[in-house]
Write an enzyme that holds these catalytic residues in place. Sequence first.
Site, short mmCIF file in Angstrom:
data_model
loop_
_atom_site.label_atom_id
_atom_site.label_comp_id
_atom_site.label_asym_id
_atom_site.label_seq_id
_atom_site.Cartn_x
_atom_site.Cartn_y
_atom_site.Cartn_z
N TRP A 72 0.83 -1.21 0.00
CA TRP A 72 0.00 0.00 0.00
C TRP A 72 0.86 1.25 0.00
O TRP A 72 0.55 2.22 -0.68
CB TRP A 72 -0.98 -0.01 1.17
CG TRP A 72 -1.87 -1.20 1.08
CD1 TRP A 72 -1.84 -2.33 1.84
CD2 TRP A 72 -2.92 -1.41 0.11
NE1 TRP A 72 -2.79 -3.21 1.40
CE2 TRP A 72 -3.47 -2.68 0.36
CE3 TRP A 72 -3.43 -0.65 -0.94
CZ2 TRP A 72 -4.50 -3.21 -0.40
CZ3 TRP A 72 -4.46 -1.17 -1.70
CH2 TRP A 72 -4.99 -2.43 -1.44
N ASP A 139 -0.95 6.76 6.52
CA ASP A 139 -2.04 5.86 6.15
C ASP A 139 -2.24 4.90 7.33
O ASP A 139 -1.41 4.03 7.59
CB ASP A 139 -1.64 5.10 4.88
CG ASP A 139 -2.69 4.06 4.46
OD1 ASP A 139 -3.70 3.90 5.16
OD2 ASP A 139 -2.48 3.40 3.42
N LYS A 163 -11.86 -1.44 7.61
CA LYS A 163 -11.17 -2.41 8.46
C LYS A 163 -11.57 -2.26 9.93
O LYS A 163 -11.92 -3.24 10.57
CB LYS A 163 -9.67 -2.27 8.32
CG LYS A 163 -9.22 -2.49 6.89
CD LYS A 163 -7.99 -3.31 6.77
CE LYS A 163 -7.85 -3.84 5.36
NZ LYS A 163 -8.10 -2.85 4.30
C1 LIG Z 1 -2.86 0.14 4.63
C2 LIG Z 1 -3.85 0.22 3.52
N1 LIG Z 1 -3.87 1.34 2.75
C3 LIG Z 1 -4.74 1.47 1.73
C4 LIG Z 1 -5.63 0.47 1.42
C5 LIG Z 1 -6.58 0.68 0.27
O1 LIG Z 1 -7.81 0.99 0.81
P1 LIG Z 1 -9.13 1.22 -0.10
O2 LIG Z 1 -9.56 -0.13 -0.54
O3 LIG Z 1 -10.07 1.88 0.87
O4 LIG Z 1 -8.77 2.11 -1.22
C6 LIG Z 1 -5.66 -0.69 2.18
C7 LIG Z 1 -6.61 -1.76 1.87
O5 LIG Z 1 -6.51 -2.88 2.32
C8 LIG Z 1 -4.74 -0.81 3.26
O6 LIG Z 1 -4.72 -1.91 4.02
#
Ligand SMILES: Cc1ncc(COP(=O)(O)O)c(C=O)c1O
Length: 262
Positions: A72, A139, A163
């Site tokens: 991510w 994030d 989550k």
């Molecule tokens: C740490 C992290 N950042 C970003 C995301 C992406 O999130 P989204 O599906 O809301 O775009 C995730 C998804 O699992 C994640 O775990």
Amino acid sequence: MNNIGLSILEISHRSKDFEPVLQNTKALVKELLGVPDNYSILFLQGGASTQFAMVPMNLLHKKAAYVDSGVWANKALKEAKLFGEVNVIASSKDKNYNYVPKNYTIPTDCDYLHITSNNTIYGTQMKNFPDSPIPVVCDMSSDIFSRPVDVSKFDLIYAGAQKNMGPAGVTLVIIKNDILKEVQRVVPTMLKYATHIEGDSMYNTPPVYSIYVCMATLEWLKSIGGVPAIEENKSGESGFVLWRSDTNPLFTAPARRKTDRI
Ligand SMILES: Cc1ncc(COP(=O)(O)O)c(C=O)c1O
């Protein structure tokens, strides 16, 4: 809802019955995370993935520093490269992201530092946050509300709700009010943080149901003792599950079996 014979999906988001839902959810985020007064709490759409772009669009003037600690984080820095220079100051990609990079120097000539507090998929978590001479963007999608954090150490925190807070469809953004400066590029109205700060997350129709379920989850979190109570029960012994448990190291398998709600 409120004995009016209509559900939250049937009423206007500008009605007197929805307005308290948004304000209560905001107040719960503020209380449970100890968000200082000089921050705005926003409920946006587009997931954390949209934040990968919104952050550089609004904050990257010349150069930004990124810690590449997982898939991510890597997606976030790739997105930032669309908008300016990216300095990857540390990476654990060499070992398939099986550790969190440490002991890196944060350059003072960057507009911000981007970190990922918990690397979903790899299960690695940043235990201590860096003391940074530049604004810190984090994030926290997969560990928000799982442990106390000092929000004042961050300038922008974002997290997809799905989550730890509620269903997919809403993304929490906590932003320090004074970090936004005029940027040279054209930014679409919906992708400007200023739009949503001014509109109090109501510039356009907010995802009312997702926000409503976040409110219910956070009310429950408050009722069990808030973030410290969740942190104490991280072992999973008590079977606490905030929301989705498949990707969060907080929620161990026994806990999932006992109380998983989906
Ligand atoms: C740490 C992290 N950042 C970003 C995301 C992406 O999130 P989204 O599906 O809301 O775009 C995730 C998804 O699992 C994640 O775990």
